[in-house]
Motif scaffolding. Structure first.
Motif, PDB file in Angstrom:
ATOM      1  N   SER A 236       0.830  -1.210   0.000  1.00  0.00           N
ATOM      2  CA  SER A 236       0.000   0.000   0.000  1.00  0.00           C
ATOM      3  C   SER A 236       0.860   1.255   0.000  1.00  0.00           C
TER       4      SER A 236
ATOM      5  N   SER B 224       2.539   1.691  -3.567  1.00  0.00           N
ATOM      6  CA  SER B 224       1.556   2.127  -4.566  1.00  0.00           C
ATOM      7  C   SER B 224       1.092   3.557  -4.289  1.00  0.00           C
ATOM      8  N   GLY B 225       1.019   3.941  -3.011  1.00  0.00           N
ATOM      9  CA  GLY B 225       0.662   5.323  -2.686  1.00  0.00           C
ATOM     10  C   GLY B 225       1.715   6.307  -3.145  1.00  0.00           C
TER      11      GLY B 225
ATOM     12  N   LEU C  34       1.447   6.679  -6.811  1.00  0.00           N
ATOM     13  CA  LEU C  34       0.292   7.509  -7.139  1.00  0.00           C
ATOM     14  C   LEU C  34       0.611   8.991  -6.961  1.00  0.00           C
TER      15      LEU C  34
ATOM     16  N   TRP D 293       0.685  11.709 -10.026  1.00  0.00           N
ATOM     17  CA  TRP D 293      -0.180  12.878 -10.002  1.00  0.00           C
ATOM     18  C   TRP D 293       0.633  14.168 -10.129  1.00  0.00           C
TER      19      TRP D 293
ATOM     20  N   ILE E 118      -2.623   6.551 -13.656  1.00  0.00           N
ATOM     21  CA  ILE E 118      -2.998   7.216 -12.410  1.00  0.00           C
ATOM     22  C   ILE E 118      -4.208   6.521 -11.802  1.00  0.00           C
ATOM     23  N   LEU E 119      -5.199   6.203 -12.623  1.00  0.00           N
ATOM     24  CA  LEU E 119      -6.370   5.471 -12.128  1.00  0.00           C
ATOM     25  C   LEU E 119      -5.972   4.084 -11.625  1.00  0.00           C
TER      26      LEU E 119
ATOM     27  N   THR F 160      -2.970   3.072 -10.452  1.00  0.00           N
ATOM     28  CA  THR F 160      -2.249   3.142  -9.176  1.00  0.00           C
ATOM     29  C   THR F 160      -3.172   3.570  -8.039  1.00  0.00           C
ATOM     30  N   ALA F 161      -4.169   4.400  -8.341  1.00  0.00           N
ATOM     31  CA  ALA F 161      -5.132   4.775  -7.304  1.00  0.00           C
ATOM     32  C   ALA F 161      -5.926   3.555  -6.845  1.00  0.00           C
TER      33      ALA F 161
ATOM     34  N   CYS G   7      -3.556   1.234  -4.883  1.00  0.00           N
ATOM     35  CA  CYS G   7      -3.292   1.756  -3.543  1.00  0.00           C
ATOM     36  C   CYS G   7      -4.483   1.504  -2.620  1.00  0.00           C
ATOM     37  N   SER G   8      -5.692   1.748  -3.118  1.00  0.00           N
ATOM     38  CA  SER G   8      -6.885   1.531  -2.295  1.00  0.00           C
ATOM     39  C   SER G   8      -7.062   0.055  -1.953  1.00  0.00           C
TER      40      SER G   8
END
Length: 546
Positions: free
Chosen positions: A32, A35-36, A39, A43, A477-478, A480-481, A484-485
């Motif tokens: 997590s 991946s954060g 992200l 961004w 970006i989507l 990795t978001a 991360c979630s």
């Protein structure tokens, strides 16, 4: 009844049994976190450069390694003539142009830096100006005159103080080396000291960069005019004596035109607008073929200040031609004149009831034409975005051109009653006519893709560049978001229910490592979980068995 396991599955089970719940918590938490971070970086890169870093690396480096198609392949050579013309037009529209209304560095740009501590000009913009100065103000014969040789080096200097010092040196060396002693009377000792003309380009540099006020810059430009006019007249007489004299005359012409235009701009800044208009008109009559300076745009702005709308229309009739290159000044000034005829009585409620009249329709079409050419201007005119000082170079149809236009013409739109209201009510309707602006335009060529990249080089970093059309978030970006979630949720569940998540992870790994993974189903997963937890199978009803 527990099923029998193969030796491979037994070894995997023994390995998984040695893993504690803390391992799964650390694994999911680390995933997590990574991946954060990816992200956040993606961004930031997208906000700064307008593209995805992973996508850019994939296209630039990984695609050739994986056998991607080369840009110079034979497929491109078979493109249609229409595509070639469109590409050539896109390249020409992405050309960077000299801003005809550029400010003075010493008197305006530097004062902004002293007050705010921010640099209004980028290195790329100033480097383009240095190239322009070398093109306009130097020639191959400069080495024959010591002052011009010094100035040739001065235009290449990056340090402003070094450039200013070189300009002063060029003026001083002219006084030392140009003395010609002529005896007035043969038998006497009286001598006349005759000085050659001063170096005009040295005065130009000092007026642009050393003068701290417009009045000081005007004085230096007047001295430059006196020196430049003399050089121009001499080179005009010798221009047909060879290529060297012809290049020198071309250089002297550029210097003279530049000085006169800047003197007219000084008069405009100091409030002598009528004098500035006369100087610009005389300059355009004297040098009608020198369109590189776009003096007509300076003239349009000065005429609008005088509210001489008939003269503005006359200038537009000459330069708003289909065969001539367009600009935001021409398109939006034409829209302003047509909006002026109807804006004071325009009401959106009344127009929706009775429809648009012919004059109102012409005004709306002119606004749509201007917005299609440069869609960034309305946000600055309607004060939806804050203005900054315009750069020394602009990109047509880009954000830099919109800033340069709105910086000087916002007051003219405010002066016309109802013009901004009409613009506010109609400008967004342009985008319904061009749903795919990058592929096909309505009155102009498709909107060039390269504007965002060039504008980011021309405009300072503290300005948020306007992007058209609005870009959707890149896939990575989507992705990795979501990653991360998902990993954050797994880390939370693993921390709250370590034993259950550990059993579930062992079961999933066991399934994918088994040679029979192609035949697994939902029932086998629950059987494996029951085997690990040693829960006796519950009696199944006839309905569940069916």
């Amino acid at each position: 009844m527990p099923r029998t396991s193969s030796p491979k599955e037994l070894n995997m089970s023994m390995f998984l049994n040695t893993l504690t719940p803390k391992f799964y918590v650390a694994l999911t938490g680390t995933s997590s976190l990574i991946s954060g971070l990816i992200l956040i970086f993606e961004w930031w890169y997208f906000r700064k450069y307008g593209t995805s870093f992973i996508e850019q690396v994939s296209v630039s480096h990984l695609r050739p390694l994986l056998g991607g198609v080369d840009n110079n392949s034979s497929n491109n050579s078979n493109s249609s003539n229409g595509d070639s013309d469109s590409n050539r037009q896109s390249v020409s529209e992405c050309k960077v142009w000299r801003n005809p209304l550029n400010l003075f560095r010493g008197a305006e740009y530097n004062r902004y830096t002293w007050v705010t501590g921010r640099e209004p000009l980028t290195y790329y913009d100033m480097n383009l100006s240095a190239q322009d100065h070398q093109t306009f103000f130097t020639c191959d014969s400069d080495h024959l005159r010591p002052a011009d040789a010094i100035m040739q080096k001065a235009w290449r200097e990056r340090n402003p103080q070094a450039r200013i010092s070189a300009a002063h040196e060029a003026l001083e060396i002219n006084e030392i080396r140009s003395r010609v002693e002529v005896p007035l009377i043969a038998s006497s000792t009286i001598w006349e000291i005759k000085l050659l003309p001063k170096c005009a380009t040295a005065y130009i540099l000092l007026a642009e960069e050393e003068a701290t006020t417009i009045a000081e810059a005007e004085k230096l430009f007047k001295q430059a005019l006196k020196a430049g006019d003399g050089c121009y007249r001499r080179s005009q007489q010798l221009q047909h004596h060879g290529s060297q004299y012809e290049a020198q005359h071309r250089r002297d012409t550029n210097v003279l035109v530049y000085i006169k235009r800047r003197l007219a701009m000084c008069a405009r800044r100091l409030g002598r607008t009528r004098e500035a208009v006369k100087m610009m008109r005389d300059l355009m009559k004297e040098f009608p073929l020198l369109s590189m300076f776009n003096i007509h745009e300076n003239l349009l702005e000065a005429l609008l200040e005088l509210q001489a709308y008939a003269d503005v229309q006359a200038v537009l009739a000459k330069y708003d031609d289909i065969s001539l290159p367009k600009s935001a000044t021409i398109c939006y000034t034409a829209a302003l004149l047509k909006a002026r005829a109807v804006s004071d009585k325009f009401s959106p409620e009344a127009a929706s009831r009775r429809g648009l009249s012919t004059a109102e329709m012409n005004a709306v079409e002119a606004i749509h034409r201007a917005v299609e050419f440069n869609p960034h201007v309305p946000k600055y005119l309607l004060e939806m975005k804050s203005l900054i000082l315009p750069p020394e170079h602009i990109l047509k149809r880009g954000d830099s051109e919109a800033i340069a236009y709105a910086f000087f013409h916002l007051a003219h739109w405010k002066r016309v009653e109802g013009a901004l209201n009409l613009l506010h009510c109609t400008w967004e309707g342009t985008f319904r006519m061009i749903p795919y602006p990058l592929e096909k335009g309505h009155l102009f060529y498709p909107y060039p893709i390269c504007t965002e990249t060039a504008d980011r080089e021309l405009l300072p970093s503290f300005h948020e560049v306007s992007v058209y059309p609005k870009k959707e978030l890149p896939f990575f970006i989507l992705f990795t978001a979501g990653l991360c979630s998902f990993t954050a949720m797994l880390a939370l569940l693993t921390h709250q229910f370590p034993e259950l998540m550990g059993v579930f992870a062992k079961a999933m790994i066991d399934i994918f490592c088994s040679a029979e993974f192609r035949d697994w189903n939902c029932k086998s997963i629950f059987m494996r979980v029951e085997d690990e937890l040693e829960i006796p199978p519950a009696p199944q009803s006839q309905h569940f068995q069916n």
